[in-house]
Design a protein around this motif. Structure first.
Motif, PDB file in Angstrom:
ATOM      1  N   GLY A  57       0.732  -1.236  -0.066  1.00  0.00           N
ATOM      2  CA  GLY A  57       0.136   0.018  -0.130  1.00  0.00           C
ATOM      3  C   GLY A  57       0.844   1.199   0.047  1.00  0.00           C
ATOM      4  N   ALA A  58       2.080   1.304   0.708  1.00  0.00           N
ATOM      5  CA  ALA A  58       2.749   2.374   0.853  1.00  0.00           C
ATOM      6  C   ALA A  58       3.605   2.689  -0.743  1.00  0.00           C
ATOM      7  CB  ALA A  58       3.906   2.184   1.922  1.00  0.00           C
ATOM      8  N   ALA A  59       3.966   1.426  -1.238  1.00  0.00           N
ATOM      9  CA  ALA A  59       4.517   1.383  -2.506  1.00  0.00           C
ATOM     10  C   ALA A  59       3.353   2.215  -3.626  1.00  0.00           C
ATOM     11  CB  ALA A  59       4.911   0.165  -2.826  1.00  0.00           C
ATOM     12  N   GLU A  60       2.231   1.804  -3.334  1.00  0.00           N
ATOM     13  CA  GLU A  60       1.149   2.485  -4.281  1.00  0.00           C
ATOM     14  C   GLU A  60       1.159   3.952  -4.165  1.00  0.00           C
ATOM     15  OE1 GLU A  60      -2.125   3.337  -6.760  1.00  0.00           O
ATOM     16  OE2 GLU A  60      -0.616   1.894  -6.780  1.00  0.00           O
ATOM     17  N   TRP A  61       1.132   4.341  -2.795  1.00  0.00           N
ATOM     18  CA  TRP A  61       1.104   5.766  -2.579  1.00  0.00           C
ATOM     19  C   TRP A  61       2.237   6.706  -3.263  1.00  0.00           C
ATOM     20  CZ3 TRP A  61      -3.247   7.801  -1.528  1.00  0.00           C
ATOM     21  CH2 TRP A  61      -3.918   7.270  -0.778  1.00  0.00           C
ATOM     22  N   ILE A  62       3.711   5.996  -3.209  1.00  0.00           N
ATOM     23  CA  ILE A  62       4.466   6.518  -3.810  1.00  0.00           C
ATOM     24  C   ILE A  62       4.358   6.619  -5.349  1.00  0.00           C
ATOM     25  CG2 ILE A  62       7.102   6.340  -4.037  1.00  0.00           C
ATOM     26  CD1 ILE A  62       6.135   7.269  -1.375  1.00  0.00           C
ATOM     27  N   ARG A  63       3.850   5.448  -5.813  1.00  0.00           N
ATOM     28  CA  ARG A  63       3.879   5.312  -7.430  1.00  0.00           C
ATOM     29  C   ARG A  63       2.808   6.032  -7.616  1.00  0.00           C
ATOM     30  NH1 ARG A  63       0.284   4.173 -10.861  1.00  0.00           N
ATOM     31  NH2 ARG A  63      -1.301   3.545  -9.405  1.00  0.00           N
ATOM     32  N   SER A  64       1.690   6.512  -6.971  1.00  0.00           N
ATOM     33  CA  SER A  64       0.665   7.490  -7.589  1.00  0.00           C
ATOM     34  C   SER A  64       1.323   8.945  -7.280  1.00  0.00           C
ATOM     35  CB  SER A  64      -0.521   7.344  -6.584  1.00  0.00           C
ATOM     36  OG  SER A  64      -1.289   6.079  -6.601  1.00  0.00           O
ATOM     37  N   MET A  65       2.014   8.933  -6.425  1.00  0.00           N
ATOM     38  CA  MET A  65       2.645  10.389  -6.002  1.00  0.00           C
ATOM     39  C   MET A  65       3.137  11.061  -7.373  1.00  0.00           C
ATOM     40  SD  MET A  65       5.576  11.477  -3.489  1.00  0.00           S
ATOM     41  CE  MET A  65       6.892  10.510  -4.226  1.00  0.00           C
ATOM     42  N   PHE A  66       4.136  10.082  -7.847  1.00  0.00           N
ATOM     43  CA  PHE A  66       4.845  10.350  -9.216  1.00  0.00           C
ATOM     44  C   PHE A  66       4.097  10.568 -10.238  1.00  0.00           C
ATOM     45  CE2 PHE A  66       8.633   7.902  -7.046  1.00  0.00           C
ATOM     46  CZ  PHE A  66       9.145   8.928  -6.710  1.00  0.00           C
ATOM     47  N   GLY A  67       2.781   9.850 -10.447  1.00  0.00           N
ATOM     48  CA  GLY A  67       1.879  10.308 -11.575  1.00  0.00           C
ATOM     49  C   GLY A  67       1.267  11.614 -11.148  1.00  0.00           C
ATOM     50  N   TYR A  68       0.912  11.872  -9.901  1.00  0.00           N
ATOM     51  CA  TYR A  68       0.174  12.941  -9.735  1.00  0.00           C
ATOM     52  C   TYR A  68       1.140  14.291  -9.979  1.00  0.00           C
ATOM     53  CZ  TYR A  68      -3.503  10.319  -7.648  1.00  0.00           C
ATOM     54  OH  TYR A  68      -4.546   9.499  -7.369  1.00  0.00           O
ATOM     55  N   ILE A  69       2.630  14.264  -9.456  1.00  0.00           N
ATOM     56  CA  ILE A  69       3.391  15.009  -9.788  1.00  0.00           C
ATOM     57  C   ILE A  69       3.659  15.455 -11.256  1.00  0.00           C
ATOM     58  CG2 ILE A  69       5.909  15.771  -9.763  1.00  0.00           C
ATOM     59  CD1 ILE A  69       6.044  14.358  -6.894  1.00  0.00           C
ATOM     60  N   GLU A  70       3.769  14.475 -11.942  1.00  0.00           N
ATOM     61  CA  GLU A  70       3.945  14.636 -13.650  1.00  0.00           C
ATOM     62  C   GLU A  70       2.538  15.392 -14.201  1.00  0.00           C
ATOM     63  OE1 GLU A  70       6.238  14.121 -15.658  1.00  0.00           O
ATOM     64  OE2 GLU A  70       7.174  13.747 -13.753  1.00  0.00           O
ATOM     65  N   VAL A  71       1.363  15.109 -13.729  1.00  0.00           N
ATOM     66  CA  VAL A  71       0.237  15.832 -14.012  1.00  0.00           C
ATOM     67  C   VAL A  71       0.532  17.669 -13.425  1.00  0.00           C
ATOM     68  CG1 VAL A  71      -2.531  16.100 -13.663  1.00  0.00           C
ATOM     69  CG2 VAL A  71      -1.203  13.794 -13.978  1.00  0.00           C
ATOM     70  N   ARG A  72       0.806  17.509 -12.374  1.00  0.00           N
ATOM     71  CA  ARG A  72       0.852  18.996 -11.706  1.00  0.00           C
ATOM     72  C   ARG A  72       1.736  19.748 -12.493  1.00  0.00           C
ATOM     73  NH1 ARG A  72      -1.038  20.174  -6.465  1.00  0.00           N
ATOM     74  NH2 ARG A  72      -2.969  18.950  -6.176  1.00  0.00           N
ATOM     75  N   LYS A  73       2.914  18.868 -12.838  1.00  0.00           N
ATOM     76  CA  LYS A  73       4.113  19.782 -13.678  1.00  0.00           C
ATOM     77  C   LYS A  73       3.527  19.920 -14.996  1.00  0.00           C
ATOM     78  CE  LYS A  73       8.289  17.791 -11.705  1.00  0.00           C
ATOM     79  NZ  LYS A  73       9.458  16.773 -12.032  1.00  0.00           N
ATOM     80  N   SER A  74       2.783  19.166 -15.669  1.00  0.00           N
ATOM     81  CA  SER A  74       2.363  19.629 -17.173  1.00  0.00           C
ATOM     82  C   SER A  74       1.409  20.708 -17.281  1.00  0.00           C
ATOM     83  CB  SER A  74       1.844  18.237 -17.754  1.00  0.00           C
ATOM     84  OG  SER A  74       0.456  17.794 -16.978  1.00  0.00           O
ATOM     85  N   ILE A  75       0.659  21.029 -15.928  1.00  0.00           N
ATOM     86  CA  ILE A  75      -0.296  22.050 -16.129  1.00  0.00           C
ATOM     87  C   ILE A  75       0.337  23.119 -15.227  1.00  0.00           C
ATOM     88  CG2 ILE A  75      -2.459  20.577 -16.287  1.00  0.00           C
ATOM     89  CD1 ILE A  75      -2.829  20.862 -13.451  1.00  0.00           C
ATOM     90  N   GLY A  76       1.687  22.956 -14.886  1.00  0.00           N
ATOM     91  CA  GLY A  76       2.185  24.352 -14.185  1.00  0.00           C
ATOM     92  C   GLY A  76       1.751  24.665 -12.859  1.00  0.00           C
ATOM     93  N   GLU A  77       1.372  23.696 -12.069  1.00  0.00           N
ATOM     94  CA  GLU A  77       0.821  23.994 -10.793  1.00  0.00           C
ATOM     95  C   GLU A  77       2.067  23.489  -9.733  1.00  0.00           C
ATOM     96  OE1 GLU A  77      -2.870  22.568  -9.450  1.00  0.00           O
ATOM     97  OE2 GLU A  77      -3.894  23.452 -10.941  1.00  0.00           O
ATOM     98  N   ASP A  78       2.173  23.894  -8.683  1.00  0.00           N
ATOM     99  CA  ASP A  78       3.083  23.473  -7.402  1.00  0.00           C
ATOM    100  C   ASP A  78       2.823  22.068  -7.108  1.00  0.00           C
ATOM    101  OD1 ASP A  78       4.961  23.575  -5.742  1.00  0.00           O
ATOM    102  OD2 ASP A  78       3.641  24.081  -4.076  1.00  0.00           O
ATOM    103  N   TRP A  79       3.626  21.499  -7.012  1.00  0.00           N
ATOM    104  CA  TRP A  79       3.529  20.026  -6.646  1.00  0.00           C
ATOM    105  C   TRP A  79       4.269  19.708  -5.452  1.00  0.00           C
ATOM    106  CZ3 TRP A  79       8.373  17.599  -5.994  1.00  0.00           C
ATOM    107  CH2 TRP A  79       9.379  18.125  -6.769  1.00  0.00           C
ATOM    108  N   GLY A  80       4.867  20.380  -4.471  1.00  0.00           N
ATOM    109  CA  GLY A  80       5.668  20.208  -3.410  1.00  0.00           C
ATOM    110  C   GLY A  80       4.812  19.745  -2.206  1.00  0.00           C
ATOM    111  N   ARG A  81       3.766  20.294  -2.040  1.00  0.00           N
ATOM    112  CA  ARG A  81       2.773  20.124  -0.774  1.00  0.00           C
ATOM    113  C   ARG A  81       1.975  18.772  -1.171  1.00  0.00           C
ATOM    114  NH1 ARG A  81      -1.770  24.287   0.097  1.00  0.00           N
ATOM    115  NH2 ARG A  81      -1.613  24.446  -2.062  1.00  0.00           N
ATOM    116  N   LEU A  82       1.756  18.393  -2.376  1.00  0.00           N
ATOM    117  CA  LEU A  82       1.176  17.003  -2.691  1.00  0.00           C
ATOM    118  C   LEU A  82       2.172  16.053  -2.484  1.00  0.00           C
ATOM    119  CD1 LEU A  82      -0.691  15.394  -4.814  1.00  0.00           C
ATOM    120  CD2 LEU A  82       1.060  15.625  -6.381  1.00  0.00           C
ATOM    121  N   ALA A  83       3.464  16.202  -2.713  1.00  0.00           N
ATOM    122  CA  ALA A  83       4.711  15.200  -2.508  1.00  0.00           C
ATOM    123  C   ALA A  83       4.835  15.018  -1.048  1.00  0.00           C
ATOM    124  CB  ALA A  83       5.730  15.517  -3.173  1.00  0.00           C
ATOM    125  N   ILE A  84       4.750  16.196  -0.381  1.00  0.00           N
ATOM    126  CA  ILE A  84       4.813  15.680   1.287  1.00  0.00           C
ATOM    127  C   ILE A  84       3.617  15.157   1.841  1.00  0.00           C
ATOM    128  CG2 ILE A  84       4.679  17.318   3.333  1.00  0.00           C
ATOM    129  CD1 ILE A  84       6.394  19.695   1.862  1.00  0.00           C
TER     130      ILE A  84
END
Length: 111
Positions: A57-84
């Motif tokens: 489950g923890a690995a799934e959260w990390i995997r998802s985090m990287f996907g969500y970060i890519e989405v945030r980067k592509s639309i130019g939004e901040d992703w730091g808080r999401l990662a934390i």
């Protein structure tokens, strides 16, 4: 009293169910909600299985985090808080497995 000790495990699977629900993966929602029912079985394999599944489950959260970060980067939004937030959820999910190291649960699951 063991129910209180098992709350981190139950809540972790509940959060995973919510995560899978948001992603529209309903078979995993049902599985995530059903897994804590195994806690009624007083066998060592249940505790070990829970620990393994919590690490997954923890690995799934990390995997998802990287996907969500890519989405945030592509639309130019901040992703730091999401990662934390997601790293914190992943760490807490993995640490929920440590509840089985306590005396009471060791006795209950014959570890």
């Amino acid at each position: 009293m063991n129910l209180v000790r098992l709350l981190p495990v139950i809540l972790s699977f509940g959060l995973l169910a919510a995560h899978f629900s948001r992603a529209n993966i309903f078979p995993l929602v049902i599985i995530s909600l059903a897994i804590p029912l195994l806690l009624f079985i007083r066998k060592a394999w249940v505790a070990r299985s829970m620990q393994f599944l919590l690490v997954l489950g923890a690995a799934e959260w990390i995997r998802s985090m990287f996907g969500y970060i890519e989405v945030r980067k592509s639309i130019g939004e901040d992703w730091g808080r999401l990662a934390i937030i997601l790293v914190t959820v992943a760490v807490l999910t993995a640490m929920a497995g440590l509840v089985f190291r306590g005396k009471s649960l060791k006795r209950r699951y014959k570890l």
